[in-house]
Design a protein around this motif. Structure first.
Motif, short mmCIF file in Angstrom:
data_model
loop_
_atom_site.label_atom_id
_atom_site.label_comp_id
_atom_site.label_asym_id
_atom_site.label_seq_id
_atom_site.Cartn_x
_atom_site.Cartn_y
_atom_site.Cartn_z
N LEU A 152 122.10 -62.52 -13.06
CA LEU A 152 121.67 -63.75 -13.72
C LEU A 152 122.41 -64.98 -13.23
O LEU A 152 122.03 -66.11 -13.56
N THR A 153 123.46 -64.81 -12.44
CA THR A 153 124.29 -65.92 -12.02
C THR A 153 123.52 -67.05 -11.34
O THR A 153 123.74 -68.23 -11.66
N PRO A 154 122.59 -66.78 -10.41
CA PRO A 154 121.86 -67.90 -9.78
C PRO A 154 121.09 -68.75 -10.79
O PRO A 154 120.97 -69.97 -10.61
N TYR A 155 120.58 -68.12 -11.84
CA TYR A 155 119.81 -68.86 -12.84
C TYR A 155 120.75 -69.65 -13.76
O TYR A 155 120.43 -70.79 -14.14
N PRO A 198 129.08 -67.66 -12.39
CA PRO A 198 128.80 -69.10 -12.28
C PRO A 198 130.08 -69.90 -12.01
O PRO A 198 131.19 -69.41 -12.22
N SER A 199 129.89 -71.13 -11.58
CA SER A 199 131.04 -71.93 -11.15
C SER A 199 131.36 -73.10 -12.07
O SER A 199 132.30 -73.84 -11.81
N ARG A 200 130.59 -73.29 -13.17
CA ARG A 200 130.87 -74.39 -14.09
C ARG A 200 131.14 -73.84 -15.49
O ARG A 200 130.66 -72.76 -15.84
N PRO A 201 131.90 -74.60 -16.29
CA PRO A 201 132.38 -74.07 -17.57
C PRO A 201 131.30 -73.56 -18.51
O PRO A 201 131.41 -72.44 -19.04
N LEU A 202 130.24 -74.36 -18.77
CA LEU A 202 129.22 -73.92 -19.73
C LEU A 202 128.48 -72.68 -19.23
O LEU A 202 128.34 -71.71 -19.99
N PRO A 203 127.99 -72.66 -17.97
CA PRO A 203 127.38 -71.42 -17.49
C PRO A 203 128.32 -70.22 -17.52
O PRO A 203 127.90 -69.10 -17.79
N ASN A 224 129.07 -61.13 -1.69
CA ASN A 224 128.42 -60.04 -2.42
C ASN A 224 127.83 -60.55 -3.73
O ASN A 224 128.50 -61.24 -4.49
N PRO A 225 126.56 -60.20 -4.01
CA PRO A 225 125.91 -60.69 -5.23
C PRO A 225 126.32 -59.97 -6.49
O PRO A 225 126.13 -60.49 -7.59
#
Length: 320
Positions: free
Chosen positions: A303-306, A263-268, A125-126
């Motif tokens: 905004l997650t994909p970006y 998002p899946s990484r710390p900075l994002p 789910n997005p």
């Protein structure tokens, strides 16, 4: 040469990542329920049996809807992973304690079907599952979703409505103790700020929720809230007020951190949370909706994909 174990490995690789880690999902869901337990108890203390009714109906409807969808889709039932229980309880937290039974069940049905199963199920789910159901109800039945209109038989006040229409001095008249103990008009569980902070901190310490998102979210709320308060103190409340009202604690610890939408990484993750927290204050300041947290989280979900495109460059690599 392929080994005997290869077909099962290939099957696991071709299946969605959440299908072959049921035990981990179940354990995570149980931790989430443990983190929500203080807010459940606080909601029962402040709102009584009506809160218990809404939570029970919402959880039951979410579990039954997921089971029905999985049956129709020809999938193996996985309601024992407790993800539907979590979604139903989180949706219930956003509803007034006096919400009618049909509204509660409709919201749970929409959350699971449109917010989860329509995209293939868990992890696909997005946008946040409970917030999908909440948004449909809020836009379709605004009066029934308004805690001030539905919760008339109470001595509690809505601090965000006071701030919106009467200024910072009226908001400051609400004791901070009442804000922390959930003695404020709002979603039956979302308004339990102190209990949610305790439960959310426990989950962050255990690594169940990603602290980068929560930290960014709360810094966004507090930072922009402090800026507005310094610019116009008569019109804008303190950062602590914003952190303890509305759905901020619920959003920062339990909604914005859903792994499928973040998002899946710390900075994002940190940027994602920071943007969400700032949007809460912007919506509260300029929008017609006094809370802002649910809509802010839905917006940053998109905004997650970006944000996931933000990647560290290897040391010594040439920029293109």
């Amino acid at each position: 040469m392929m080994s005997a174990a290869t077909p099962s490995v290939l099957l696991a690789m071709s299946a969605p990542p959440y299908w072959h880690c049921g035990r981990t999902i179940r354990k995570t869901s149980l931790y989430m329920l443990a983190g929500l337990a203080p807010a459940v108890l606080s909601a029962l203390w402040n709102w009584g049996l009506p809160a218990a009714r809404v939570m029970a109906l919402c959880v039951t409807a979410a579990v039954l809807t997921e089971a029905l969808c999985q049956k129709v889709m020809g999938r193996e039932l996985s309601i024992d992973d407790f993800t539907a229980v979590n979604s139903g309880l989180l949706l219930a937290f956003l509803l007034p304690a006096a919400a009618p039974w049909w509204l509660v069940m409709l919201g749970a049905f929409v959350a699971v079907t449109l917010g989860k199963m329509a995209f293939g199920g868990l992890g696909a789910n997005p946008v946040n599952t409970p917030l999908t159901g909440w948004a449909v109800l809020f836009l379709s039945f605004p009066l029934l979703m308004d805690p001030n209109a539905m919760q008339l038989a109470t001595d509690f006040v809505d601090p965000l409505a006071r701030l919106k229409y009467f200024g910072a001095s009226a908001a400051a008249a609400v004791p901070f103790q009442d804000l922390l103990l959930g003695r404020q008009i709002g979603g039956l569980g979302a308004s339990q700020a102190g209990a949610l902070f305790l439960g959310g901190s426990f989950l962050a310490a255990r690594g169940i929720v990603r602290w980068q998102i929560s930290l960014g979210f709360f810094l966004g709320v507090a930072g922009l809230g402090a800026l507005y308060s310094m610019m116009e103190p008569a019109l804008n409340a303190s950062p602590f007020f914003h952190l303890c009202t509305g759905s901020v604690m619920l959003g920062g610890f339990f909604l914005a951190t859903e792994s499928a939408n973040a998002p899946s990484r710390p900075l994002p993750m940190f940027i994602y949370g920071l943007l969400g927290g700032a949007l809460v204050i912007i919506i509260r300041k300029y929008g017609s909706y006094v809370d802002g947290a649910p809509f802010a989280i839905l917006l940053i979900n998109l905004l997650t994909p970006y944000l996931d495109m933000i990647r560290p460059k290897p040391f010594g690599a040439r920029s293109s």
